[in-house]
Write an enzyme that holds these catalytic residues in place. Structure first.
Site, mmCIF file in Angstrom:
data_model
loop_
_atom_site.group_PDB
_atom_site.id
_atom_site.type_symbol
_atom_site.label_atom_id
_atom_site.label_comp_id
_atom_site.label_asym_id
_atom_site.label_seq_id
_atom_site.Cartn_x
_atom_site.Cartn_y
_atom_site.Cartn_z
ATOM 1 N N ARG A 48 -105.196 73.679 50.947
ATOM 2 C CA ARG A 48 -105.784 73.029 50.069
ATOM 3 C C ARG A 48 -107.210 73.529 50.198
ATOM 4 O O ARG A 48 -107.852 72.847 51.688
ATOM 5 C CB ARG A 48 -105.899 72.084 49.611
ATOM 6 C CG ARG A 48 -106.711 71.587 48.284
ATOM 7 C CD ARG A 48 -106.294 69.925 47.589
ATOM 8 N NE ARG A 48 -106.814 69.586 46.631
ATOM 9 C CZ ARG A 48 -108.165 69.403 46.271
ATOM 10 N NH1 ARG A 48 -108.918 69.624 47.640
ATOM 11 N NH2 ARG A 48 -108.889 69.097 45.294
ATOM 12 N N LYS A 89 -114.749 68.523 54.331
ATOM 13 C CA LYS A 89 -114.393 67.119 54.682
ATOM 14 C C LYS A 89 -115.616 67.103 55.622
ATOM 15 O O LYS A 89 -115.778 67.614 56.442
ATOM 16 C CB LYS A 89 -113.057 67.057 54.574
ATOM 17 C CG LYS A 89 -112.493 66.608 53.573
ATOM 18 C CD LYS A 89 -111.175 65.667 53.232
ATOM 19 C CE LYS A 89 -110.391 66.053 51.836
ATOM 20 N NZ LYS A 89 -108.734 65.679 51.585
HETATM 21 N N1 HH2 Z 1 -108.601 66.154 48.619
HETATM 22 C C1 HH2 Z 1 -109.932 65.616 48.234
HETATM 23 C C2 HH2 Z 1 -109.188 66.137 46.328
HETATM 24 N N2 HH2 Z 1 -107.388 66.420 46.027
HETATM 25 N N3 HH2 Z 1 -105.431 66.690 47.231
HETATM 26 C C3 HH2 Z 1 -104.549 66.993 48.151
HETATM 27 N N4 HH2 Z 1 -103.642 66.789 47.929
HETATM 28 N N5 HH2 Z 1 -104.797 66.863 49.316
HETATM 29 C C4 HH2 Z 1 -106.309 66.226 49.428
HETATM 30 O O1 HH2 Z 1 -106.672 66.482 50.816
HETATM 31 C C5 HH2 Z 1 -107.715 66.433 48.843
HETATM 32 C C6 HH2 Z 1 -106.708 66.283 46.972
HETATM 33 C C7 HH2 Z 1 -111.053 65.346 47.502
HETATM 34 O O2 HH2 Z 1 -111.693 67.043 47.941
HETATM 35 P P1 HH2 Z 1 -112.548 67.500 46.502
HETATM 36 O O3 HH2 Z 1 -111.107 67.693 45.043
HETATM 37 O O4 HH2 Z 1 -113.069 68.598 46.782
HETATM 38 O O5 HH2 Z 1 -113.062 66.380 45.947
HETATM 39 P P2 HH2 Z 1 -114.023 65.139 44.689
HETATM 40 O O6 HH2 Z 1 -112.149 64.711 45.198
HETATM 41 O O7 HH2 Z 1 -114.781 64.483 44.948
HETATM 42 O O8 HH2 Z 1 -113.357 66.006 43.805
#
Ligand code: HH2
Length: 439
Positions: A394, A359
């Protein structure tokens, strides 16, 4: 600084071996007492005067605040409350208590006895203190597969089927590439797989439920056939959650914190576990207003209310995990604050999940580097989270995270866990705590 009357300070410290002890739990205090060969009585004396624990309570009625203070003072403990409580310019007050575990143990029955009768407050205080301390293993029973949380930290590997995720968009949007990556994530030692078909990055375009389901339908059945680790579906839409659970997903990860009543109904009906994430607003609006009067109090309060609502709507409390939502409506500094004080969220009584991986606040710590260069900082953040008591971390970069949290777990527990060596390559011990139900 006070000067020593004779000899240098270094000499005096060496002569008396003065050392502030890093003993916080009652067991550690007992061990230190044993080492001094003191009378067993000493254990009681030190744990009574041992480490103080600060506890904050919200919305305490004005009648109750002075009673609490009076009971605490009787035990040699103190508390503070809102300024307006004394002149009654406020109706309720936040209260901060300060006491040792054994002082709290003495306080609880005092609060419950008439005429004080602060039983509800005593029950909440007792539960929060127990939750904070509880190291017990926690079986996370997915619809098809399970994993034990609490013994060793579980890494949740991320699989984004999206073309536009902030760090890996477009890498796994073809079904073959997605299956391949999922199998790698499992082999690298993840204990959970989180599959997302819509990006939640700030300002991301929304995707229709049909499109999200279409992306999942091309991948989930194969994942269900091939994986031993539970599959979590990262969605905010009840229709997508329902379809994914039917297609073989085990649990729901909802970054909007189960705020849609239909989402709660879907999860309760399916008997699935769920992750409640804190997010103010929506991914489109969440970074527009980052003003919190008191960040951690607000995030904690919102999660506590979401858990209570979910339980009220029929989701078993032992199926819920909580996540303070790093990056979801928080500034870089606010993310640091949440990560630093993650242990506070343990008082909610649900395993804590946290997602710092790649992030932007990690990029800030390195002068603004892009997501692909945030691996080391992501791993460091995972270690900090483990030491703060996270049960699940995660991560995009599964191998380095699994390796780092293995050490963090060993430091945290003082024990090395058995690791399986598979064809010369190390595999995470977390797979040993995984079971797949025959379906
Ligand atoms: N962060 C993201 C997505 N889902 N779920 C939980 N429980 N906690 C988090 O911090 C979290 C999450 C964002 O990351 P990412 O999936 O890599 O990106 P994107 O939402 O752009 O697909």
């Amino acid at each position: 600084m006070t000067r020593a009357p004779s000899g240098s300070v270094a000499e005096l410290i060496a002569r008396y071996g003065v050392r502030v002890l890093d003993a916080t739990t009652p067991a550690e205090v007992a061990r230190e007492v044993e080492r001094t060969a003191s009378d067993p009585e000493g254990v009681g004396v030190l744990t009574r005067t041992g480490r103080t624990v600060l506890v904050r309570l919200e919305g305490i009625p004005l009648r109750a605040a002075p009673l609490l203070k009076q009971e605490m003072l009787a035990l040699g403990v103190d508390s503070v409350r809102a300024k307006g409580a004394a002149d009654r310019s406020v109706e309720q007050s936040a209260v901060v208590l300060s006491g040792t575990p054994s002082q709290y143990a003495h306080l609880l029955p005092q609060l419950r006895r008439p005429p004080v009768d602060l039983t509800a407050i005593a029950d909440a205080l007792e539960a929060a203190l127990e939750n904070y301390a509880r190291p017990a293993p926690w079986p996370l029973r997915g619809l098809h597969r399970s994993v034990t949380l609490g013994n060793s930290t579980v890494v949740m590997g991320i699989l984004n089927l999206t073309p536009d995720s902030f760090s890996d968009g477009g890498s796994f949007d073809r079904p073959e590439a997605a299956l391949q990556r999922a199998l790698e994530i499992e082999a690298e030692g993840a204990g959970l797989l989180d599959v997302g078909a819509e990006s939640t990055r700030p300002g991301a375009a929304t995707v229709s439920a049909e499109r999200e389901i279409e992306r999942l339908r091309s991948v989930l059945p194969a994942l269900h056939d091939r994986l031993k680790i539970p599959i979590s579906i990262d969605t905010q839409k009840p229709a997508v959650a329902r379809a994914a659970l039917d297609l073989g997903a085990d649990l729901v990860n909802d970054v909007s914190g189960l705020r849609d009543p239909e989402m709660r109904r879907v999860i309760a009906r399916a008997g699935a576990p769920a992750v409640i994430v804190h997010m103010r607003g929506t991914p489109e609006t969440m970074q527009k207003n980052l003003d919190y009067e008191d960040l951690r109090t607000e995030v904690y309060g919102a999660l506590a209310r979401s858990v209570a609502t979910a339980v009220g709507d029929g989701i078993a409390p032992e199926r819920l995990l909580v996540d303070p939502g790093l990056g979801f409506g928080k500034s870089a500094e606010q993310n640091l604050d949440l990560l630093h004080h993650l242990s506070e969220f343990r008082s909610l009584g649900c395993p804590v999940l946290v997602g710092p991986s790649r992030k932007s606040f990690l990029g800030r710590a390195l002068g603004g580097v892009p997501p692909a260069q945030r691996v080391e900082a992501s791993v460091a953040a995972a270690v900090i989270a483990v030491l703060g008591g996270a049960s699940v971390v995660r991560a995009h970069d599964v191998t380095p995270t699994v390796r780092a949290v293995a050490l963090a777990d060993a430091v945290r527990t003082g024990r090395f866990r058995e690791r399986q060596v598979d064809g010369g390559a190390e595999a995470s011990g977390s797979s040993s705590s995984m079971t797949r139900d025959p379906t």
